[in-house]
Design a protein around this motif. Structure first.
Motif, PDB file in Angstrom:
ATOM      1  N   TYR A 116       0.842  -1.193   0.000  1.00 27.69           N
ATOM      2  CA  TYR A 116       0.000   0.000   0.000  1.00 27.69           C
ATOM      3  C   TYR A 116       0.879   1.246   0.000  1.00 27.69           C
ATOM      4  O   TYR A 116       1.760   1.401   0.859  1.00 27.69           O
ATOM      5  N   PRO A 117       0.695   2.159  -0.971  1.00 24.88           N
ATOM      6  CA  PRO A 117       1.534   3.360  -1.031  1.00 24.88           C
ATOM      7  C   PRO A 117       1.176   4.345   0.078  1.00 24.88           C
ATOM      8  O   PRO A 117       0.019   4.738   0.232  1.00 24.88           O
ATOM      9  N   THR A 118       2.147   4.736   0.869  1.00 20.95           N
ATOM     10  CA  THR A 118       1.947   5.711   1.944  1.00 20.95           C
ATOM     11  C   THR A 118       2.999   6.805   1.834  1.00 20.95           C
ATOM     12  O   THR A 118       4.029   6.647   1.167  1.00 20.95           O
ATOM     13  N   GLU A 119       2.749   7.898   2.518  1.00 16.66           N
ATOM     14  CA  GLU A 119       3.678   9.033   2.501  1.00 16.66           C
ATOM     15  C   GLU A 119       4.628   9.000   3.692  1.00 16.66           C
ATOM     16  O   GLU A 119       5.455   9.902   3.841  1.00 16.66           O
ATOM     17  N   ASN A 120       4.517   7.991   4.544  1.00 11.27           N
ATOM     18  CA  ASN A 120       5.389   7.920   5.723  1.00 11.27           C
ATOM     19  C   ASN A 120       6.261   6.673   5.648  1.00 11.27           C
ATOM     20  O   ASN A 120       6.356   6.036   4.597  1.00 11.27           O
ATOM     21  N   ARG A 121       6.853   6.323   6.772  1.00  8.95           N
ATOM     22  CA  ARG A 121       7.797   5.203   6.809  1.00  8.95           C
ATOM     23  C   ARG A 121       7.139   3.861   7.119  1.00  8.95           C
ATOM     24  O   ARG A 121       7.813   2.854   7.249  1.00  8.95           O
ATOM     25  N   ILE A 122       5.823   3.849   7.253  1.00  9.04           N
ATOM     26  CA  ILE A 122       5.096   2.607   7.539  1.00  9.04           C
ATOM     27  C   ILE A 122       4.470   2.103   6.237  1.00  9.04           C
ATOM     28  O   ILE A 122       3.670   2.800   5.613  1.00  9.04           O
ATOM     29  N   ASP A 166       6.172  -3.141   6.715  1.00  2.33           N
ATOM     30  CA  ASP A 166       7.577  -2.740   6.775  1.00  2.33           C
ATOM     31  C   ASP A 166       7.671  -1.370   7.432  1.00  2.33           C
ATOM     32  O   ASP A 166       6.922  -0.450   7.085  1.00  2.33           O
ATOM     33  N   PHE A 167       8.603  -1.225   8.374  1.00  4.05           N
ATOM     34  CA  PHE A 167       8.909   0.068   8.972  1.00  4.05           C
ATOM     35  C   PHE A 167      10.281   0.497   8.462  1.00  4.05           C
ATOM     36  O   PHE A 167      11.293  -0.154   8.771  1.00  4.05           O
ATOM     37  N   LEU A 168      10.338   1.561   7.678  1.00  3.39           N
ATOM     38  CA  LEU A 168      11.595   2.012   7.099  1.00  3.39           C
ATOM     39  C   LEU A 168      12.442   2.696   8.167  1.00  3.39           C
ATOM     40  O   LEU A 168      12.090   3.766   8.665  1.00  3.39           O
ATOM     41  N   LEU A 169      13.558   2.073   8.528  1.00  5.82           N
ATOM     42  CA  LEU A 169      14.484   2.657   9.487  1.00  5.82           C
ATOM     43  C   LEU A 169      15.482   3.580   8.789  1.00  5.82           C
ATOM     44  O   LEU A 169      15.830   4.636   9.308  1.00  5.82           O
TER      45      LEU A 169
END
Length: 221
Positions: A116-122, A166-169
């Motif tokens: 799912y496309p999001t604007e944050n890191r989640i 996924d959480f982008l670190l």
């Protein structure tokens, strides 16, 4: 050996798609490799194995590995491998139980994912695909099943569904939480060791259907 062949075929296909995408300027794909710790629980409890006998497998924890090829930011292909070892328990109608040995499982999954496309890191995602379950037996149930010795390997195909996030670190580092439901049977093979049909082989379908919940770290490049 089979797992290596499947991974090699998956990577060859991914590299071919990557070369095509770059040649025609469609998108610049990337790979993501994850290593996770997992908890495997079985929904199939006390299944009928033979007349008057039921069985179940012990739950377990371990590590799994997967390789994900992102064709775009929203669509990806995943190859996943889980190897585990479980106690195999038999129960009779009078309440007697016995741990007769162990079973080694290899659960290999091939999934198509939608992120799912999001604007944050989640970055949440879901996936569906096929699963190949391979079982290797390490026990003898002669006292329970009248001279049947279980040894050998069998494989069957089923399906798998997946939810994760996924959480982008960092740009190339992710923390991953993943849940898979695997719908599959395992082919359990046995050989008669006594009696008039000595040497005859038998096959039993064991309904596995585990839920695998894992978390870990992934690297992108």
């Amino acid at each position: 050996m089979r797992a290596r062949s499947s991974l090699l075929a998956f990577l060859c296909g991914a590299l071919s798609l990557a070369a095509w995408s770059q040649q025609y300027g469609v998108y610049r794909p990337w790979l993501e490799v994850k290593i996770r710790s997992y908890q495997m629980d079985f929904h199939s409890k006390d299944n009928e194995f033979s007349k008057g006998l039921t069985w179940n497998l012990s739950d377990t924890r371990g590590r799994d590995t997967d390789v994900t090829f992102f064709m775009t930011t929203e669509f990806a292909l995943e190859w996943s491998l889980i190897e585990s070892r479980h106690d195999f328990m038999l129960h009779d109608r009078w309440g007697n139980s016995s741990d007769v040995g162990a079973i080694k499982l290899r659960l290999e999954s091939f999934l198509f994912q939608v992120h799912y496309p999001t604007e944050n890191r989640i970055k949440p995602y879901f996936g569906v695909g096929a699963n190949r379950s391979t079982v290797q037996t390490y026990f003898s149930a002669e006292d329970w099943l009248y001279g049947l010795d279980f040894s050998g390997r069998g494989s069957k195909w089923g399906w798998v569904a997946q939810l994760g996030v996924d959480f982008l670190l960092r740009w190339n580092l992710v923390f991953n939480i993943d849940c898979k439901y695997i719908r599959n049977d395992a082919l359990l093979q046995s050989v008669r060791t006594s009696g008039p049909s000595k040497g005859r082989t038998y096959g039993y379908d064991l309904s596995l259907n585990p839920t695998v919940i894992g978390f870990g770290i992934g690297l992108r490049w």
